[in-house]
Design a protein around this motif. Structure first.
Motif, PDB file in Angstrom:
ATOM      1  N   ASN A 670      -3.982 -12.369 -17.931  1.00 26.13           N
ATOM      2  CA  ASN A 670      -3.464 -12.130 -16.584  1.00 26.13           C
ATOM      3  C   ASN A 670      -4.641 -12.040 -15.606  1.00 26.13           C
ATOM      4  O   ASN A 670      -5.661 -11.399 -15.898  1.00 26.13           O
ATOM      5  N   TRP A 671      -4.431 -12.679 -14.467  1.00 23.87           N
ATOM      6  CA  TRP A 671      -5.465 -12.722 -13.438  1.00 23.87           C
ATOM      7  C   TRP A 671      -4.877 -12.217 -12.127  1.00 23.87           C
ATOM      8  O   TRP A 671      -3.715 -12.481 -11.806  1.00 23.87           O
ATOM      9  N   LYS A 672      -5.698 -11.522 -11.362  1.00 25.89           N
ATOM     10  CA  LYS A 672      -5.289 -11.091 -10.021  1.00 25.89           C
ATOM     11  C   LYS A 672      -6.456 -11.290  -9.071  1.00 25.89           C
ATOM     12  O   LYS A 672      -7.624 -11.239  -9.466  1.00 25.89           O
ATOM     13  N   GLN A 673      -6.102 -11.524  -7.825  1.00 25.26           N
ATOM     14  CA  GLN A 673      -7.131 -11.819  -6.842  1.00 25.26           C
ATOM     15  C   GLN A 673      -7.894 -10.550  -6.480  1.00 25.26           C
ATOM     16  O   GLN A 673      -7.310  -9.480  -6.294  1.00 25.26           O
ATOM     17  N   LEU A 674      -9.202 -10.698  -6.369  1.00 27.33           N
ATOM     18  CA  LEU A 674     -10.081  -9.593  -6.005  1.00 27.33           C
ATOM     19  C   LEU A 674     -10.473  -9.745  -4.545  1.00 27.33           C
ATOM     20  O   LEU A 674     -10.950 -10.805  -4.125  1.00 27.33           O
ATOM     21  N   THR A 675     -10.274  -8.696  -3.775  1.00 24.08           N
ATOM     22  CA  THR A 675     -10.690  -8.691  -2.369  1.00 24.08           C
ATOM     23  C   THR A 675     -11.444  -7.401  -2.096  1.00 24.08           C
ATOM     24  O   THR A 675     -11.126  -6.340  -2.645  1.00 24.08           O
ATOM     25  N   VAL A 676     -12.446  -7.519  -1.268  1.00 23.96           N
ATOM     26  CA  VAL A 676     -13.223  -6.347  -0.861  1.00 23.96           C
ATOM     27  C   VAL A 676     -13.266  -6.309   0.657  1.00 23.96           C
ATOM     28  O   VAL A 676     -13.082  -7.328   1.333  1.00 23.96           O
ATOM     29  N   ARG A 677     -13.516  -5.130   1.193  1.00 22.64           N
ATOM     30  CA  ARG A 677     -13.561  -4.965   2.647  1.00 22.64           C
ATOM     31  C   ARG A 677     -14.900  -5.451   3.184  1.00 22.64           C
ATOM     32  O   ARG A 677     -15.960  -5.069   2.687  1.00 22.64           O
ATOM     33  N   VAL A 678     -14.832  -6.318   4.178  1.00 22.50           N
ATOM     34  CA  VAL A 678     -16.044  -6.809   4.823  1.00 22.50           C
ATOM     35  C   VAL A 678     -16.337  -5.916   6.021  1.00 22.50           C
ATOM     36  O   VAL A 678     -15.502  -5.784   6.918  1.00 22.50           O
ATOM     37  N   PRO A 679     -17.508  -5.266   6.062  1.00 22.39           N
ATOM     38  CA  PRO A 679     -17.820  -4.354   7.166  1.00 22.39           C
ATOM     39  C   PRO A 679     -18.076  -5.111   8.466  1.00 22.39           C
ATOM     40  O   PRO A 679     -18.172  -6.341   8.482  1.00 22.39           O
ATOM     41  N   ARG A 718     -23.540  -6.898  -0.410  1.00 19.91           N
ATOM     42  CA  ARG A 718     -23.650  -6.425  -1.794  1.00 19.91           C
ATOM     43  C   ARG A 718     -22.646  -5.294  -2.050  1.00 19.91           C
ATOM     44  O   ARG A 718     -22.513  -4.370  -1.236  1.00 19.91           O
ATOM     45  N   TYR A 719     -21.945  -5.374  -3.202  1.00 14.58           N
ATOM     46  CA  TYR A 719     -20.974  -4.367  -3.606  1.00 14.58           C
ATOM     47  C   TYR A 719     -21.293  -3.949  -5.048  1.00 14.58           C
ATOM     48  O   TYR A 719     -21.794  -4.756  -5.849  1.00 14.58           O
ATOM     49  N   GLU A 720     -20.977  -2.712  -5.372  1.00 12.46           N
ATOM     50  CA  GLU A 720     -21.181  -2.192  -6.719  1.00 12.46           C
ATOM     51  C   GLU A 720     -19.880  -1.633  -7.270  1.00 12.46           C
ATOM     52  O   GLU A 720     -19.030  -1.147  -6.521  1.00 12.46           O
ATOM     53  N   SER A 721     -19.746  -1.736  -8.610  1.00 14.46           N
ATOM     54  CA  SER A 721     -18.583  -1.165  -9.290  1.00 14.46           C
ATOM     55  C   SER A 721     -19.052  -0.464 -10.551  1.00 14.46           C
ATOM     56  O   SER A 721     -19.880  -1.002 -11.299  1.00 14.46           O
ATOM     57  N   GLU A 722     -18.524   0.723 -10.777  1.00  7.34           N
ATOM     58  CA  GLU A 722     -18.847   1.477 -11.989  1.00  7.34           C
ATOM     59  C   GLU A 722     -17.685   1.518 -12.964  1.00  7.34           C
ATOM     60  O   GLU A 722     -17.763   2.190 -13.996  1.00  7.34           O
ATOM     61  N   ASP A 723     -16.600   0.805 -12.645  1.00 10.55           N
ATOM     62  CA  ASP A 723     -15.415   0.802 -13.516  1.00 10.55           C
ATOM     63  C   ASP A 723     -14.981  -0.625 -13.858  1.00 10.55           C
ATOM     64  O   ASP A 723     -13.791  -0.941 -13.866  1.00 10.55           O
ATOM     65  N   LEU A 724     -15.970  -1.481 -14.114  1.00 11.67           N
ATOM     66  CA  LEU A 724     -15.719  -2.867 -14.521  1.00 11.67           C
ATOM     67  C   LEU A 724     -14.888  -3.646 -13.515  1.00 11.67           C
ATOM     68  O   LEU A 724     -14.071  -4.495 -13.868  1.00 11.67           O
ATOM     69  N   GLY A 725     -15.083  -3.368 -12.233  1.00 14.22           N
ATOM     70  CA  GLY A 725     -14.461  -4.155 -11.182  1.00 14.22           C
ATOM     71  C   GLY A 725     -13.138  -3.652 -10.681  1.00 14.22           C
ATOM     72  O   GLY A 725     -12.499  -4.313  -9.839  1.00 14.22           O
ATOM     73  N   GLN A 726     -12.698  -2.480 -11.144  1.00 13.36           N
ATOM     74  CA  GLN A 726     -11.438  -1.945 -10.641  1.00 13.36           C
ATOM     75  C   GLN A 726     -11.582  -1.481  -9.196  1.00 13.36           C
ATOM     76  O   GLN A 726     -10.649  -1.577  -8.404  1.00 13.36           O
ATOM     77  N   SER A 727     -12.747  -0.976  -8.833  1.00 14.21           N
ATOM     78  CA  SER A 727     -13.005  -0.562  -7.455  1.00 14.21           C
ATOM     79  C   SER A 727     -14.440  -0.927  -7.102  1.00 14.21           C
ATOM     80  O   SER A 727     -15.324  -0.957  -7.967  1.00 14.21           O
TER      81      SER A 727
END
Length: 737
Positions: A670-679, A718-727
């Motif tokens: 299963n795949w879902k789209q990943l989006t992050v907030r652009v400042p 640049r973005y960082e995640s400590e939970d394997l990309g969940q946040s």
């Protein structure tokens, strides 16, 4: 110089002059001036010269060997005693201590000397009278006494080496003629008129019988018609033969010598002036001047006394400054500059241009004061080795300002590994060159109409933190677009393709092992890409201590396959993944650990759309099975062209392309789209391109850029995640390298 024996000396001197002249020019161009690109291009002529010299030399040597074998094969002993008597008498008359051995050969058409170390006399199978042979032997014994064979060889070698120089061919012709003329002059000197007439008659008869082309490896009695005529004029005392070829060569070489000496003289004079300037510059201009306040709390505090600029970059500042200060306003070059920490700018609109010059002077203060003292940007003297990556105005205005300078400098091979600066730059190797990266804030103040002074230097992070504390209301927006340095940690293991062979290394290049896959297979693709790849496709292979694997194929001839090893190349194995994919464009191979691997390949491209398949292995590559997604990264199985794919664990993976970034947490089902907030950074709307996240330590790092194919380079969010990309948490604008 009317005597040919003196002209022989002149021709040797001119040949030596020509050799020294070319050697001097060559040394001057290829050694002393090697730093100039236009001179370096002249080295391309070297192979042409070498090939010409080699071919001409081989031709001369081959001719000698062929003639020598032919003459020796037809050799016979001279039985007649009167012939030996004539030869011995001639040798005694000319003062030749060792009489050359005398033989008869049917392969020669004229009497001659042959051989350099132990010359022999050869005569043809022709009837001669005693008087005729005496004249022949006098001539050839004179050649032997004066070692004329070596003289002729010198000019033949010279013509092979300097085959491109017309003067050397003129010299050779003049020298070979004067060898014969000088020999006849020696034979004819002191002879009676009757003897001279007999000698001239014999020369004339020889000319009627035939002529033989003169060789460097022998001394013929018969020569070309022109040489025989010159010899006749000498023997009959009609006139001294002219030497037009020699005169032309002399004039050419003299003109060339004058021009080259003039050019070299100008160059040497320039070098002497530069050396004098360097000696003058070698006086340490830093003496009596301490370095500005740098990398201290007081230096940072002085900078925060200025009003910050709200993220204004250099380009926007430049446009505003040019409107404020017209370009016609040029610096008064008579304005006094006091010490190394003051510089003039050309216009008030270019006041930030002094920043990199100040920083270079500052670095040289600690590392090489003489080199820094010689640097003068106004006269373009010296050489600034700094490469500016980013220059942004942080605070102030044209009278006093703080400018951020992100730059790098080359670490030279003979440089100590320990920095001599107050702060150590971050070292990074790139394409065989090591750099030091720095991120400094530079404080500059105007002290004259066009003169600026370096006030202080500090780390950019310390300065921006101090500004945020001093101006808390502007902290959220100030410097939000200021890129920080983010150097990618390069893998120690890598692969390389050279001469059509792909090799891998597990010890950082100390040893290389060949990958047992032919280049035809490794570069085969079914998506009209045959011939476009010169090696393993980027991201289609993995090189690690645990597993090394190469994915390739995807055409009608080559199925999709993986060749891998788990013991650093001692044993390789090839597994066919599928025979059904025949129009593959890209392959993305990942091994999160030694056992689990993923292969994603794309194909069936139509315009900017394509399909893709995901294959998985759980036994280190021995068996592969297709993962059928329950929810793919598009509704109909098609999607935009993929630009990247990466699995960071045996369950978590990402794919990127024109549709954005998709992630899976269940091994590709299963795949879902990943989006992050652009400042709200400058050009925020342009940051739309996702790159596959990378594992850096215990974190995942995600980058957003502006272009699909600039994953390593340029400005990124640049973005960082400590939970394997969940946040994901935004960490700032970075400059990737």
């Amino acid at each position: 110089m009317r005597q040919a024996k003196y002209r022989k000396i002149l021709w040797v001197i001119l040949l030596a002059e020509l050799a020294l002249l070319h050697l001097g020019v060559g040394v001057r161009l290829y050694v002393l001036r090697w730093e100039y690109p236009q001179v370096r291009r002249l080295i391309l002529l070297f192979p042409i010269w070498a090939v010409g010299t080699l071919l001409l030399g081989l031709w001369q040597l081959g001719s000698y060997q062929r003639f020598r074998r032919k003459a020796i094969a037809a050799i016979a002993t001279v039985e007649e005693g009167w012939i030996h008597s004539a030869c011995e008498q001639a040798a005694s008359e000319v003062g030749l201590l060792r009489v050359p051995p005398l033989y008869q050969s049917a392969a020669v058409t004229t009497p001659m000397l042959l051989g350099f170390l132990t010359p022999v006399m050869l005569i043809p199978d022709t009837r001669y009278s005693f008087g005729e042979l005496r004249m022949v032997f006098l001539h050839e014994c004179t050649h032997a006494k004066k070692r004329d064979l070596w003289y002729k060889l010198i000019f033949t070698v010279g013509s092979c080496i300097f085959w491109f120089q017309p003067a050397v061919w003129l010299l050779k012709n003049a020298a070979l003629q004067d060898v014969e003329v000088a020999c006849d002059q020696s034979v004819a000197v002191g002879r009676s008129e009757a003897e001279r007439d007999a000698y001239a008659k014999f020369l004339l008869d020889s000319l009627r019988r035939g002529r033989e082309k003169n060789k460097a490896y022998s001394a013929y009695f018969y020569n070309s018609k022109a040489v025989m005529r010159a010899r006749l004029r000498v023997v009959t005392r009609e006139q001294e033969p002219g030497f037009l070829a020699g005169a032309a060569a002399f004039l050419l070489l003299t003109a060339e010598l004058v021009v080259c000496i003039g050019l070299l003289g100008v160059s040497i004079r320039r070098d002497v002036r530069e050396e004098a300037y360097q000696q003058e510059a070698a006086v340490n201009q830093y003496l009596g001047y301490d370095a500005p306040d740098s990398f201290t709390d007081t230096a940072v505090a002085a900078m925060t006394g200025l009003t910050p600029v709200d993220g204004e970059n250099y380009y926007n500042w430049r446009m505003n400054a040019m409107e404020q200060y017209p370009e016609t306003e040029w610096a008064d070059m008579t304005e006094t500059v006091d010490g190394p920490w003051q510089l003039r700018v050309k216009t008030r609109a270019s006041y930030l241009d002094a920043v990199s010059d100040f920083v270079y002077r500052y670095i040289m203060y600690y590392e090489d004061p003489e080199r820094g003292s010689a640097y003068n940007p106004e006269e373009s003297s010296g050489y600034n080795t700094l490469e500016t990556i980013d220059r942004t105005l942080l605070a102030g205005d044209a009278d006093e300002y703080v400018c951020r300078l992100l730059f790098r400098d080359i670490v030279w091979a003979d440089e100590s590994t320990a920095d001599s600066l107050p702060v150590e730059g971050e070292r990074y190797g790139e394409n065989g060159t090591e750099y030091r990266y720095y991120n400094w804030a530079v404080h500059v103040k105007r002290v004259g109409e066009y003169t600026y002074e370096l006030v202080g230097v500090a780390e950019t992070e310390a300065v921006t933190a101090a500004f945020a504390e001093a101006y808390p209301e502007e902290a959220e927006t100030a410097f939000i677009s200021l890129a920080t340095l983010d150097l990618r940690q390069q893998d120690r293991c890598r692969a390389a393709t050279q001469d059509g062979v792909t090799r891998v290394t597990w010890d950082d290049g100390a040893n290389w092992t060949e990958v047992p896959v032919s280049m035809e297979k490794l570069t085969a693709r079914g998506d009209q890409m045959d011939g476009q790849l010169s090696g393993a496709q980027e991201k289609s292979y993995v090189v690690s201590d645990e597993v090394t694997a190469f994915a390739y194929g995807g055409s009608m001839e080559v199925p999709v396959a993986v060749t891998f090893t788990h013991d650093k190349g001692n044993n390789w194995k090839t597994i066919t993944v599928t025979n059904e994919a025949v129009s593959v464009r890209r392959l993305f191979l990942n091994f999160p650990d030694a056992e689990h691997g993923f292969l994603i390949f794309t194909g069936d491209r139509t315009m900017h759309q394509e399909g893709s398949s995901v294959y998985r292995t759980e036994d280190g590559g021995e068996n592969w099975f297709e993962v059928k997604p329950e929810q793919g990264y598009s509704a109909d199985g098609g999607h935009s062209l993929l630009t990247g794919a990466a699995f960071v664990t045996d369950q978590a993976g990402f794919v990127t392309g024109g549709d954005g970034c998709y992630q899976t947490t269940d091994g590709g089902l299963n795949w879902k789209q990943l989006t992050v907030r652009v400042p709200a950074v400058e050009y925020a709307e342009s940051y739309t391109v996702y790159y596959p996240p990378e594992r850096q330590g215990d974190k995942l790092v995600l980058y957003l850029g502006m272009e699909e194919y600039s994953e390593l380079g340029g400005t990124k969010l640049r973005y960082e995640s400590e939970d394997l990309g969940q946040s994901w948490s935004y960490t700032g604008v970075v400059y990737r390298k």
